[in-house]
Motif scaffolding. Structure first.
Motif, short mmCIF file in Angstrom:
data_model
loop_
_atom_site.label_atom_id
_atom_site.label_comp_id
_atom_site.label_asym_id
_atom_site.label_seq_id
_atom_site.Cartn_x
_atom_site.Cartn_y
_atom_site.Cartn_z
N UNK A 157 5.66 70.41 22.84
CA UNK A 157 5.74 71.73 22.24
C UNK A 157 5.42 72.81 23.26
N UNK A 158 6.31 73.79 23.39
CA UNK A 158 6.15 74.83 24.42
C UNK A 158 5.76 76.15 23.81
N UNK A 159 4.80 76.80 24.45
CA UNK A 159 4.45 78.18 24.13
C UNK A 159 4.58 79.02 25.40
N UNK A 160 5.31 80.10 25.28
CA UNK A 160 5.52 81.05 26.38
C UNK A 160 4.73 82.30 26.01
N UNK A 161 3.57 82.48 26.64
CA UNK A 161 2.61 83.51 26.25
C UNK A 161 2.36 84.49 27.39
N UNK A 162 1.69 85.59 27.04
CA UNK A 162 1.38 86.62 28.04
C UNK A 162 -0.04 87.11 27.81
N UNK A 163 -1.02 86.42 28.43
CA UNK A 163 -2.44 86.74 28.20
C UNK A 163 -2.76 88.18 28.53
N UNK A 164 -3.76 88.69 27.83
CA UNK A 164 -4.19 90.07 28.05
C UNK A 164 -5.34 90.09 29.05
N UNK A 165 -5.40 91.16 29.79
CA UNK A 165 -6.46 91.35 30.78
C UNK A 165 -7.64 92.00 30.10
N UNK A 215 4.91 74.70 17.78
CA UNK A 215 5.86 75.77 18.04
C UNK A 215 7.20 75.49 17.36
N UNK A 216 7.78 76.53 16.76
CA UNK A 216 9.06 76.37 16.08
C UNK A 216 10.20 76.29 17.09
N UNK A 217 11.18 75.47 16.77
CA UNK A 217 12.39 75.36 17.60
C UNK A 217 13.62 75.46 16.70
N UNK A 236 13.66 73.68 28.01
CA UNK A 236 13.58 74.60 26.87
C UNK A 236 14.38 75.86 27.22
N UNK A 237 15.19 76.33 26.28
CA UNK A 237 15.96 77.56 26.44
C UNK A 237 15.47 78.57 25.41
N UNK A 254 13.85 82.86 20.07
CA UNK A 254 14.42 81.59 19.60
C UNK A 254 14.30 80.57 20.73
N UNK A 255 13.79 79.39 20.39
CA UNK A 255 13.58 78.34 21.38
C UNK A 255 14.32 77.08 20.97
N UNK A 256 15.05 76.50 21.89
CA UNK A 256 15.68 75.20 21.68
C UNK A 256 15.26 74.28 22.81
N UNK A 257 15.05 73.02 22.51
CA UNK A 257 14.58 72.07 23.51
C UNK A 257 15.56 70.91 23.64
#
Length: 450
Positions: free
Chosen positions: A274-282, A330-332, A425-426, A435-438
């Motif tokens: 399961x992939x998560x593409x995140x952007x942590x905060x400073x 994570x949803x795909x 993963x795209x 939208x994520x597809x694996x």
């Protein structure tokens, strides 16, 4: 008098032709887009270009599908002193939300704080001074001098006809030559990068980017390169915390650039893929955090992409073992992906067919592809990790997320360096939802057909 009239005509013609070049080489900063995974919200914070300086700062907050409504408090500060505050009300529907205007008092290093009542994210940014380059100054001085001397020439020619008028006329021609030469050179002179985009911003180079003090590498090297960044990840209080330190000094790393619309691009992959593409905060220098609930127990792969001033992009990798679970997987989506898998060492192609021409640019791109492999046992042990982009057609006039006009196909090209089994993963954005597809692909050895 005929010579004077000819000089007047030449001045008017050259000035009219050259005038558009006055803007060449100016420090021209655009809007700043920064993705932020703030609590349960996936946001894009857009800090609009500040012009004039001093002047107002307009901030848009883009919410994505699944982000709860509510209010965010925004505070602007410089040198640790708060300069102003406002708020933005986030509705139930995803999209753009305009905050009340803030005000910058001048050029310099600024910081925007975003407070959801529980967490505070801070985004450092630079407001460059709007200054003229030496060529622009020479152009303006030359034209002004030529204009003044032209008037002097006319007055002298009327009062004392004869050769005396040639003295100021010669000066006008010389001033005009300086202006025309500066205009010509300005067309080909590359503009300086704004302070903070490549080099360290300092009090000196923000107000005088053409001064000798504009190069300020922190490590004292000639080219301003940066040592590698050390990454340590742990979990605490429902957050994944990243500690970034300099590989040379051990000090917290606080010179990250916004690249591809984020300070950090974080990929977290679970043992089940399961992939998560995140952007942590400073939250502080070298301290980045993101809300994270593990969907399963086991070792997770943690990959962070950063860019340092003067040091280029770096990929930081580590793993983290989690003993507690409870988060949702994570949803795909099932998206058709046409692919031609070439042997290792040769380019492979992927074409994700999303079906309709309504995709939005996410992080400045039409699509993203994450690659991990070869996978032989645990995903966290995969030696190859890559982040591939499908570019928007025209990067010079890059649209924001309000433009839903891309697709229906999103193509990628990637060369797998090693044979074996890879996870791919795209991702693309539609309706303010990513939208994520694996998929799994087998890459043959070099020399063998796929």
């Amino acid at each position: 008098m005929r010579a004077v009239a000819a000089l007047l005509c030449s001045l008017v013609v050259v000035w009219a032709v050259a005038a558009p070049a006055f803007a060449d080489g100016a420090l021209d900063g655009g809007d700043i887009h920064v993705a932020q995974s703030l609590g349960d919200r996936e946001l894009t914070v857009v800090i609009r270009r500040v012009e004039p300086v001093p002047g107002p700062v307009h901030v848009d907050v883009v919410t994505h599908a699944g982000s709860p409504p509510g209010s965010l408090a925004l505070r602007l500060s410089k040198d640790g002193r708060q300069s102003g505050a406002t708020s933005v009300r986030l509705g139930a529907q995803p999209g753009f939300h305009r905050a009340g205007p803030l005000q910058v008092s001048g050029a310099g290093l600024w910081e925007l704080a975003i407070d959801d009542g529980t967490r505070i994210a801070t985004i450092p940014f630079v407001v460059p001074a709007q200054v003229l380059s030496p060529l622009e100054k020479a152009t303006n001085a030359g034209f002004v001098g030529a204009g003044v001397l032209m008037i002097v020439t006319l007055v002298v020619a009327v009062r004392r006809p004869g050769m005396v008028a040639l003295v100021p006329a010669s000066g006008a021609v010389a001033a005009l030559a300086v202006a025309v030469t500066a205009v010509t050179l300005s067309w080909s002179a590359p503009p300086l990068p704004p302070p903070g985009s490549v080099l360290d911003p300092t009090a000196g180079n923000i107000t005088d980017p053409y001064g000798a003090a504009r190069l300020a590498p922190v490590d004292g090297s000639v080219n301003g390169s940066r040592p590698p960044v050390n990454l340590v990840a742990d979990t605490r209080d429902g957050e994944l915390r990243l500690a970034l330190t300099d590989g040379s000094t051990g000090h917290p790393v606080d010179d990250l650039l916004v690249h591809d619309s984020a300070l950090i691009h974080l990929v977290v992959v679970s043992p089940a893929g399961g992939l998560r593409h995140l952007h942590p905060v400073r939250v502080a220098p070298g301290d980045y955090r993101v809300t994270f609930a593990a969907p399963e127990k086991g070792r997770y792969a943690v990959i962070a992409e950063v860019a340092r001033r003067g040091g280029g992009r770096q990929q930081l990798r580590t793993t983290i073992a989690l003993d507690a679970a409870g988060g949702a997987a994570p949803a795909t989506e099932n998206v058709r992906v046409d692919r031609r898998i070439a042997p290792a060492g040769s380019p492979s192609t992927f074409n994700a067919r999303f079906g309709t021409r309504d995709l939005q640019p996410w992080l400045g791109m039409a699509g993203h592809m994450i690659v991990a492999g070869p996978v032989t046992s645990e995903i966290a042990d995969a030696p190859i990790w890559a982040h591939v982009h499908a570019m928007v057609p025209d990067r010079r006039n890059q649209p924001d997320e309000s433009v839903a006009a891309f697709g229906p196909d999103v193509p990628f090209t990637y060369t797998f360096p090693l044979p074996g089994r890879y996870l791919v993963w795209v991702q693309a954005e539609r309706g303010y939802a990513v939208r994520t597809t694996s998929m799994t692909v087998e890459v043959p050895e070099s020399g063998r057909p796929s």
